[in-house]
Design a protein around this motif. Structure first.
Motif, PDB file in Angstrom:
ATOM      1  N   MET A 114       0.831  -1.208   0.000  1.00  0.00           N
ATOM      2  CA  MET A 114       0.000   0.000   0.000  1.00  0.00           C
ATOM      3  C   MET A 114       0.863   1.255   0.000  1.00  0.00           C
ATOM      4  SD  MET A 114      -3.194  -0.703   2.543  1.00  0.00           S
ATOM      5  CE  MET A 114      -2.831  -2.166   3.478  1.00  0.00           C
ATOM      6  N   LEU A 115       1.915   1.248   0.818  1.00  0.00           N
ATOM      7  CA  LEU A 115       2.797   2.419   0.878  1.00  0.00           C
ATOM      8  C   LEU A 115       3.507   2.648  -0.442  1.00  0.00           C
ATOM      9  CD1 LEU A 115       4.294   1.984   4.451  1.00  0.00           C
ATOM     10  CD2 LEU A 115       2.585   3.668   3.708  1.00  0.00           C
ATOM     11  N   ARG A 117       2.407   1.743  -3.406  1.00  0.00           N
ATOM     12  CA  ARG A 117       1.397   2.194  -4.364  1.00  0.00           C
ATOM     13  C   ARG A 117       1.096   3.677  -4.186  1.00  0.00           C
ATOM     14  NH1 ARG A 117      -3.864  -0.337  -3.169  1.00  0.00           N
ATOM     15  NH2 ARG A 117      -2.451  -2.003  -2.659  1.00  0.00           N
ATOM     16  N   TYR A 118       0.939   4.136  -2.934  1.00  0.00           N
ATOM     17  CA  TYR A 118       0.567   5.522  -2.695  1.00  0.00           C
ATOM     18  C   TYR A 118       1.750   6.475  -2.767  1.00  0.00           C
ATOM     19  CZ  TYR A 118      -4.029   3.799  -1.496  1.00  0.00           C
ATOM     20  OH  TYR A 118      -5.239   3.196  -1.537  1.00  0.00           O
ATOM     21  N   SER A 119       2.957   5.975  -2.597  1.00  0.00           N
ATOM     22  CA  SER A 119       4.133   6.873  -2.652  1.00  0.00           C
ATOM     23  C   SER A 119       4.452   7.284  -4.081  1.00  0.00           C
ATOM     24  CB  SER A 119       5.337   6.202  -2.012  1.00  0.00           C
ATOM     25  OG  SER A 119       5.774   5.107  -2.779  1.00  0.00           O
ATOM     26  N   LYS A 120       3.885   6.614  -5.064  1.00  0.00           N
ATOM     27  CA  LYS A 120       4.126   6.971  -6.461  1.00  0.00           C
ATOM     28  C   LYS A 120       3.296   8.160  -6.909  1.00  0.00           C
ATOM     29  CE  LYS A 120       5.421   2.312  -7.833  1.00  0.00           C
ATOM     30  NZ  LYS A 120       5.115   1.147  -8.644  1.00  0.00           N
ATOM     31  N   TRP A 121       2.350   8.589  -6.085  1.00  0.00           N
ATOM     32  CA  TRP A 121       1.506   9.731  -6.450  1.00  0.00           C
ATOM     33  C   TRP A 121       2.235  10.988  -6.290  1.00  0.00           C
ATOM     34  CZ3 TRP A 121      -3.973   8.469  -4.243  1.00  0.00           C
ATOM     35  CH2 TRP A 121      -4.469   7.353  -4.885  1.00  0.00           C
TER      36      TRP A 121
END
Length: 121
Positions: A114-115, A117-121
């Motif tokens: 999850m981290l 996936r969301y750190s790529k934003w």
């Protein structure tokens, strides 16, 4: 303090309007797990013979661990560098429940994913 007596002479004591001393005691709350059990039923249509199955509510975690417990496991491993076995033991000691090392390891992987996936934003 109404009706209090002087410790020296026994006379009536009139208390001040505001406290002259405060004593605070800090205590941790009793740790406990909130466990929600969902019971799903299935049945067969009497007319067309189709099997219908119950579904979980949309906001239900797809694993055994909810978001707060997942976060706790992530903090224990990431910030405090506890091993899977130490996390397992801590959860057992703190909450009286047993999670397998596989489930704890899977939880670490889920949070890591999850981290990422969301750190790529």
């Amino acid at each position: 303090m109404p009706g209090a007596c002087c410790s020296d002479c026994g006379g009536e004591v009139t208390a001040n309007k505001s406290p002259s001393y405060r004593h605070q005691v800090f205590e941790l709350p009793e740790p406990k797990l909130d466990i929600t059990e969902y019971q799903l039923f299935h049945g067969r249509c009497q007319q067309c013979n189709t099997v219908s199955k119950g579904t979980l509510p949309k906001d239900t975690s797809d694993g055994q661990m909810g978001p707060r417990l997942l976060s706790y496991v992530a903090v224990l491993s990431g910030l405090y560098h506890l091993s899977v076995r130490k996390i397992q033991r801590l959860l057992q000691d703190q909450y009286g429940t047993h999670f397998s090392t596989g489930l704890i390891s899977e939880a670490q992987g889920r949070v890591s994913s999850m981290l990422t996936r969301y750190s790529k934003w």
